[in-house]
Write an enzyme that holds these catalytic residues in place. Structure first.
Site, PDB file in Angstrom:
ATOM      1  N   ASP A 180      -2.227  -4.357   4.733  1.00 32.89           N
ATOM      2  CA  ASP A 180      -1.687  -3.407   3.753  1.00 32.89           C
ATOM      3  C   ASP A 180      -2.777  -2.466   3.239  1.00 32.89           C
ATOM      4  O   ASP A 180      -3.694  -2.892   2.545  1.00 32.89           O
ATOM      5  CB  ASP A 180      -1.058  -4.183   2.592  1.00 32.89           C
ATOM      6  CG  ASP A 180      -0.307  -3.278   1.632  1.00 32.89           C
ATOM      7  OD1 ASP A 180      -0.131  -2.081   1.945  1.00 32.89           O
ATOM      8  OD2 ASP A 180       0.100  -3.762   0.563  1.00 32.89           O
ATOM      9  N   ASP A 228       0.111   5.032   4.510  1.00 33.12           N
ATOM     10  CA  ASP A 228       0.357   3.658   4.071  1.00 33.12           C
ATOM     11  C   ASP A 228       0.932   2.787   5.180  1.00 33.12           C
ATOM     12  O   ASP A 228       2.017   3.055   5.682  1.00 33.12           O
ATOM     13  CB  ASP A 228       1.324   3.699   2.876  1.00 33.12           C
ATOM     14  CG  ASP A 228       1.609   2.320   2.305  1.00 33.12           C
ATOM     15  OD1 ASP A 228       0.736   1.444   2.405  1.00 33.12           O
ATOM     16  OD2 ASP A 228       2.710   2.124   1.757  1.00 33.12           O
TER      17      ASP A 228
END
Ligand code: NAG
Ligand code: NAG
Ligand code: NAG
Length: 410
Positions: free
Chosen positions: A103, A282
């Site tokens: 992440d 992201d």
């Protein structure tokens, strides 16, 4: 791969004062990434991604205001990621292996969601509690330090969270957080203004990797699970991209500036979709999300309709045949999502509740209008077409084309 002689000199200096010997590696290390698609979730990709954006904005706005905790945001019920990339990380000695989500939008590394944490002689429990919200899930527990190994790279005394409670992480053990370190601020209690060094920070500060950066390679895929990505610490892997990497500075616009945020504009064919504005790159977002006004323009330019079942835009095959390029421009360089790159892999339509004969678009609305300082997210579906570099040292993000940038894989 690059390493300068002045860097080696610096490290040699550091060696003379360090208490423990430091092993200096001269090459980056790459780890395989496993992609998984979990079709059993109950909310749509769009709902999950929008919940994530709401959370990302609230988190950064709280940090900008000097607050440790964000104001409550509307989260969706805890839900497993529908699409994610996991990396295998070893912790302890003897080591236990955990599968962690990669992440770039959060920076705490933690485990214990699925497989329980196994303490060994290297595990040190701290007096801190830790908790992190993710918009569609959360965890809370205790902060430890332990030996963490990423492939052949070993970090001693890495701070890690050990979950006693978590939701939204079935089938996965936790998260490898490789976002900017400031995002860890306020996640510990008792509250401290200090951040928790990420694995990348520790690898670099201990001289284990030559550069303070991480590179990510994803490949479009048409199957529910496959090992087709690569995470590289400390450099780039030239076998995974074509041409050269172009960089763009981290944006100064908040809240995007708290993440891997950049300025970017978007055009569909010759139609302006989004004028230059700030957003983020992201790995924790599946789709390409754009502000609601930009999304309306894209929807009418493509002629797509909202599909009830999946929450995505849907095209007829005739409309798909006329689809134009979607061009993202940042720092003067353009990155094109071809028509095929703008659609969800058709072999995975049923995995998201769609019909196998339909064509769904991977561009969705952020849920709020532009002008909020986080007006787009270049998520996984973008990153599967462009190699990406998250460069902490130089405060910039890099992209390069790959052999899959224009592939007709979907
Ligand atoms: C997929 O999601 C379901 C429901 O959210 C969960 O029970 C299951 O463990 C998940 N499977 C994997 C492999 O992540
Ligand atoms: C990004 O856009 C903002 C707003 O237009 C501008 O102030 C800034 O200089 C741009 N570049 C960077 C690197 O932030
Ligand atoms: C589409 O959404 C509407 C409104 O929420 C609902 O009444 C309808 O049953 C849905 N149709 C399908 C095919 O799911």
């Amino acid at each position: 791969m690059f390493i300068s002689s002045s860097f080696i000199a610096l490290i040699s200096l550091a060696l003379t004062v360090a208490a423990n010997p430091i092993v200096v590696r001269d090459s980056p290390i790459s780890l395989p990434l496993v992609r998984r698609v979990n079709s059993t979730g109950t909310i749509s990709l769009v709902e999950r991604d929008q919940a994530r954006v709401r959370h990302l904005k609230a988190r950064a706005n709280a940090l900008a205001a000097g607050k440790f905790e964000e104001d409550a945001v509307t989260s969706v019920p805890a839900t497993n990621q529908l699409v994610d990339y996991a990396v295998s990380v070893s912790v302890g000695s003897p080591a236990t292996t955990y599968s962690l989500l990669v992440d770039t939008g959060s920076s705490n590394t933690w485990l214990g969601a699925d497989k329980a944490y196994k303490t060994t002689s290297t595990s040190v429990k701290t007096s801190n509690k830790v908790s992190v919200e993710y918009g569609s899930g959360s965890f809370s527990g205790t902060e430890y330090t332990d030996t963490v190994a990423l492939g052949s790279l070993t970090i001693t005394a890495q701070s890690i969270g050990v979950a006693s409670k978590s939701s939204g992480f079935d089938g996965i053990d936790g998260i490898l957080g490789i976002g900017p370190v400031d995002l860890t601020t306020g996640t510990l209690s008792p509250a401290t203004s200090q951040s928790i060094p990420t694995v990348t920070d520790n690898l670099f500060s201990k001289g284990t990797i030559p550069s303070d950066l991480v590179s990510v390679y994803f490949q479009p895929t048409t199957s529910e699970s496959s090992t087709n990505g690569e995470l590289t610490f400390g450099g780039t892997d030239s076998s995974k991209f074509t041409g050269s990497i172009s960089y763009t500075p981290i944006t100064s616009t908040s809240p995007a500036s708290f993440y891997w945020g950049i300025n970017e504009s978007i055009k569909y064919g010759s139609t302006n979709i989004l004028s230059s504005t700030a957003g983020i790159v992201d790995t924790g977002t599946t789709l390409v999300l754009i502000a609601s006004d930009a999304f309306s323009k894209y929807k009418s330019a493509t002629g797509a309709v909202a599909d009830n079942a999946t929450g995505l835009l849907r095209l007829t095959t005739a409309q798909y045949a006329n689809l134009q390029n979607l061009v993202f421009t940042t720092n003067g360089v353009s990155y094109t999502l071809t028509p095929n790159a703008q659609i969800w892999p058709r072999s995975l339509n049923s995995a998201i509740g769609g019909s196998s004969s339909s064509v769904y678009l991977i561009v969705a609305s952020i849920g709020t209008p532009s002008g909020e300082g986080l007006d787009f997210i270049n998520g996984l579906t973008f990153l599967e077409r462009f190699y990406s570099v998250f460069d902490t040292a130089n405060k910039r993000v890099g992209f390069a084309t790959t052999s899959f940038t224009t592939a007709t894989s979907n």
